[in-house]
Design a protein around this motif. Structure first.
Motif, PDB file in Angstrom:
ATOM      1  N   GLY A  13       0.808  -1.204   0.000  1.00 28.90           N
ATOM      2  CA  GLY A  13       0.000   0.000   0.000  1.00 28.90           C
ATOM      3  C   GLY A  13       0.838   1.249   0.000  1.00 28.90           C
ATOM      4  O   GLY A  13       2.024   1.222   0.237  1.00 28.90           O
ATOM      5  N   ALA A  15      -0.471   4.271   1.454  1.00 29.82           N
ATOM      6  CA  ALA A  15      -0.912   5.179   2.503  1.00 29.82           C
ATOM      7  C   ALA A  15      -0.005   5.078   3.720  1.00 29.82           C
ATOM      8  O   ALA A  15       0.606   4.046   3.977  1.00 29.82           O
ATOM      9  CB  ALA A  15      -2.347   4.845   2.900  1.00 29.82           C
ATOM     10  N   TRP A  17       0.743   4.864   7.728  1.00 29.09           N
ATOM     11  CA  TRP A  17       0.087   4.306   8.901  1.00 29.09           C
ATOM     12  C   TRP A  17       0.743   4.856  10.149  1.00 29.09           C
ATOM     13  O   TRP A  17       1.859   5.358  10.091  1.00 29.09           O
ATOM     14  CB  TRP A  17       0.201   2.776   8.915  1.00 29.09           C
ATOM     15  N   THR A 143      -4.197   4.347  13.520  1.00 29.82           N
ATOM     16  CA  THR A 143      -4.245   2.949  13.092  1.00 29.82           C
ATOM     17  C   THR A 143      -4.689   2.076  14.253  1.00 29.82           C
ATOM     18  O   THR A 143      -4.251   2.273  15.387  1.00 29.82           O
ATOM     19  CB  THR A 143      -2.844   2.473  12.633  1.00 29.82           C
ATOM     20  N   GLU A 183      -6.526   9.670   3.490  1.00 30.35           N
ATOM     21  CA  GLU A 183      -6.132   8.311   3.121  1.00 30.35           C
ATOM     22  C   GLU A 183      -6.806   7.362   4.102  1.00 30.35           C
ATOM     23  O   GLU A 183      -6.780   7.594   5.299  1.00 30.35           O
ATOM     24  CB  GLU A 183      -4.608   8.124   3.268  1.00 30.35           C
ATOM     25  N   SER A 185      -7.552   3.028   4.887  1.00 36.53           N
ATOM     26  CA  SER A 185      -7.359   1.650   4.439  1.00 36.53           C
ATOM     27  C   SER A 185      -7.933   0.660   5.440  1.00 36.53           C
ATOM     28  O   SER A 185      -8.049   0.938   6.634  1.00 36.53           O
ATOM     29  CB  SER A 185      -5.882   1.358   4.165  1.00 36.53           C
ATOM     30  N   GLY A 187      -7.582  -3.578   6.163  1.00 35.94           N
ATOM     31  CA  GLY A 187      -6.909  -4.826   5.805  1.00 35.94           C
ATOM     32  C   GLY A 187      -7.466  -5.976   6.616  1.00 35.94           C
ATOM     33  O   GLY A 187      -7.904  -5.791   7.754  1.00 35.94           O
ATOM     34  N   GLY A 197      -5.938  -6.108   1.674  1.00 38.49           N
ATOM     35  CA  GLY A 197      -6.685  -4.908   1.989  1.00 38.49           C
ATOM     36  C   GLY A 197      -6.983  -4.024   0.809  1.00 38.49           C
ATOM     37  O   GLY A 197      -6.606  -4.298  -0.324  1.00 38.49           O
ATOM     38  N   ALA A 198      -7.677  -2.948   1.127  1.00 38.74           N
ATOM     39  CA  ALA A 198      -8.009  -1.943   0.123  1.00 38.74           C
ATOM     40  C   ALA A 198      -7.767  -0.579   0.740  1.00 38.74           C
ATOM     41  O   ALA A 198      -7.912  -0.400   1.947  1.00 38.74           O
ATOM     42  CB  ALA A 198      -9.468  -2.067  -0.293  1.00 38.74           C
ATOM     43  N   GLU A 199      -7.349   0.358  -0.095  1.00 42.87           N
ATOM     44  CA  GLU A 199      -7.147   1.708   0.418  1.00 42.87           C
ATOM     45  C   GLU A 199      -7.675   2.723  -0.573  1.00 42.87           C
ATOM     46  O   GLU A 199      -7.734   2.475  -1.781  1.00 42.87           O
ATOM     47  CB  GLU A 199      -5.669   1.963   0.708  1.00 42.87           C
ATOM     48  N   ARG A 201      -7.399   6.980  -1.465  1.00 40.91           N
ATOM     49  CA  ARG A 201      -6.546   8.126  -1.181  1.00 40.91           C
ATOM     50  C   ARG A 201      -6.956   9.274  -2.091  1.00 40.91           C
ATOM     51  O   ARG A 201      -7.095   9.082  -3.295  1.00 40.91           O
ATOM     52  CB  ARG A 201      -5.091   7.732  -1.439  1.00 40.91           C
TER      53      ARG A 201
END
Lengths: 258, 166
Positions: A13, A15, A17, A143, A183, A185, A187, A197-199, A201
């Motif tokens: 990814g 982004a 964290w 996070t 941003e 995400s 996971g 996962g998906a993010e 942004r």
């Protein structure tokens, strides 16, 4: 834990964290290395870096990011396989919470960070309308590992004036200053060592105005990085010069190593 | 009432279970387990019931004692008692119908000098043991979510209700 959960770090990814890489505990200093590849038919983005984590509260890191335009480069008149690169110097400070161990609290791990980016290809950046080839992002990130649900979630606000992560420079005709971008995400901890996962942004809309782009269509890169300008160069550029997206959604996997 | 409890605790301490060494007296309570139990028997079944949890605990203790990162912590410890109380703790938290008769995490880990890296190693070993005994990933993580807050403060010299597991 060889697992995500206890030494969670963004292995994939783009982004940011809030977790501190390299040092999985409060009691030591550790190094880390990472690599990310986003490969698409028309272009790819590779990132590799190293980091130093101190007492699970401070992280210093360096990364090099390279954007290979492949076919897209030819379409933009830059030449097939034209690459943009940038150096990223980062510092991150954990200010509250614990993403992993404090499973009895909702408070996420919160960190603030700065990223100073120095883009190569200053000539192209000015050609396409970027104001500067280096710039600094500031971000705040939260996070949390939701262990009972096997999920990792992150939300980050970034103050930036970077065009496409900074690969196309900083600032532009439409906007000079920083704007707040988001941003996020999610996971899923599929196994102790695999995160899927998906993010999403968002990116600033500081690309040059269509008129400015049209004015620049007379120019292309010469042998060095200095633009060469001629009316005859207009046609391909005008038709291919689409504004870059102001957000992206991507999927990522992370191999989480001890 | 408290006097009776303390007297019972004394009595328990005076006659340790077979194979175990005597322990200084303490008040027994399920709350010493340091986590609230799950409800229903789904988790207990996911861990394979009593046989599964016994196997995981035995695996975890032998993996820990053989692990060069943390083996020193287990030197000269009463491993018979550790296996029994650890089984009780897991059984209680997994709603397997047990009572926990061990000490609080703060009591049982006092002065061991345990650091967070030791805890991370222990969790790794527990994950490996659960994986070897075919506990589904989601159930593994649900148990770890109960245990993680025990990361506690004892190894940092603070006082608090929680500290490390085992």
């Amino acid at each position: 834990m060889a697992s995500v959960a206890w030494r969670v770090r963004p292995a994939g990814g783009l982004a940011a964290w809030a977790v501190i890489g390299g040092s999985e505990t409060r009691d030591g200093i550790g190094g880390s290395a990472h690599a990310t590849i986003v490969a698409l038919p028309d272009f790819d983005l590779k990132t590799a870096g190293i980091g130093l984590g101190i007492n699970d509260s401070v992280e210093l890191s360096y990364a090099y990011q390279r954007f290979d335009t492949h076919r897209a480069g030819a379409a933009l008149g830059l030449g097939r396989g034209f690459t943009f690169g940038q150096h990223i110097l980062s510092g991150k400070l954990r200010i509250a919470g614990d993403a992993v161990w404090e499973q009895d609290r909702w408070l996420p791990q919160i960190a603030i960070g700065v990223q100073h980016k120095i883009a190569e290809r200053g000539g192209v950046i000015r050609l396409v309308g970027g104001r500067a080839s280096s710039g600094t992002d500031v971000y705040a990130s939260a996070t949390k590992v939701l262990l009972a649900q096997s999920l990792v979630v992150d939300a980050t606000v970034r103050w930036t004036k970077a065009n496409q992560f900074g690969l196309l420079g900083f600032g532009g005709d439409r906007r000079r200053g920083r704007s707040a971008q988001f941003e996020g995400s999610v996971g899923w901890l599929a196994t102790p060592s695999l995160l899927l996962g998906a993010e999403v942004r968002t990116k600033p809309t500081i690309w040059p105005s269509p008129r400015a782009a049209r004015d620049r269509c007379f120019c292309r890169l010469g042998g060095g990085s200095a633009p060469v300008c001629h009316r005859r160069l207009c046609r391909p550029w005008r038709h291919r010069h689409l504004p870059p997206p102001t957000w992206h959604l991507s999927l990522f996997t992370g191999i989480l190593l001890t | 009432m408290i006097a009776i409890l303390i007297a019972l605790a004394w009595q328990n301490a005076a006659v340790p279970p077979a194979g175990e060494e005597p322990v200084a007296p303490y008040v027994q309570a399920d709350t010493n387990a340091g986590a609230t139990p799950f409800r229903g028997d789904a988790m207990w079944q996911a861990f394979g019931g009593a046989a599964g949890v016994h196997a995981i605990v035995d695996d975890l203790v032998s993996t820990n004692t053989a692990d060069p990162r943390i083996t020193d912590i287990f030197k000269n410890r009463d491993l018979v008692r550790l296996r029994r109380t650890l089984f009780e703790q897991f059984c209680y938290i997994l709603d397997g119908g047990c009572h926990y008769s061990g000490q609080t995490m703060a009591q049982s880990h006092k002065d061991m000098g345990i650091q967070q890296a030791d805890m991370a190693a222990l969790v790794e070993n527990l994950q490996a043991a659960m994986r070897r005994h075919h506990v589904p990933m989601a159930a593994q993580n649900r148990l770890l979510a109960k245990l993680a807050p025990m990361h506690g403060k004892s190894w940092r010299g603070d006082t608090g209700p929680y500290t490390v597991i085992t």
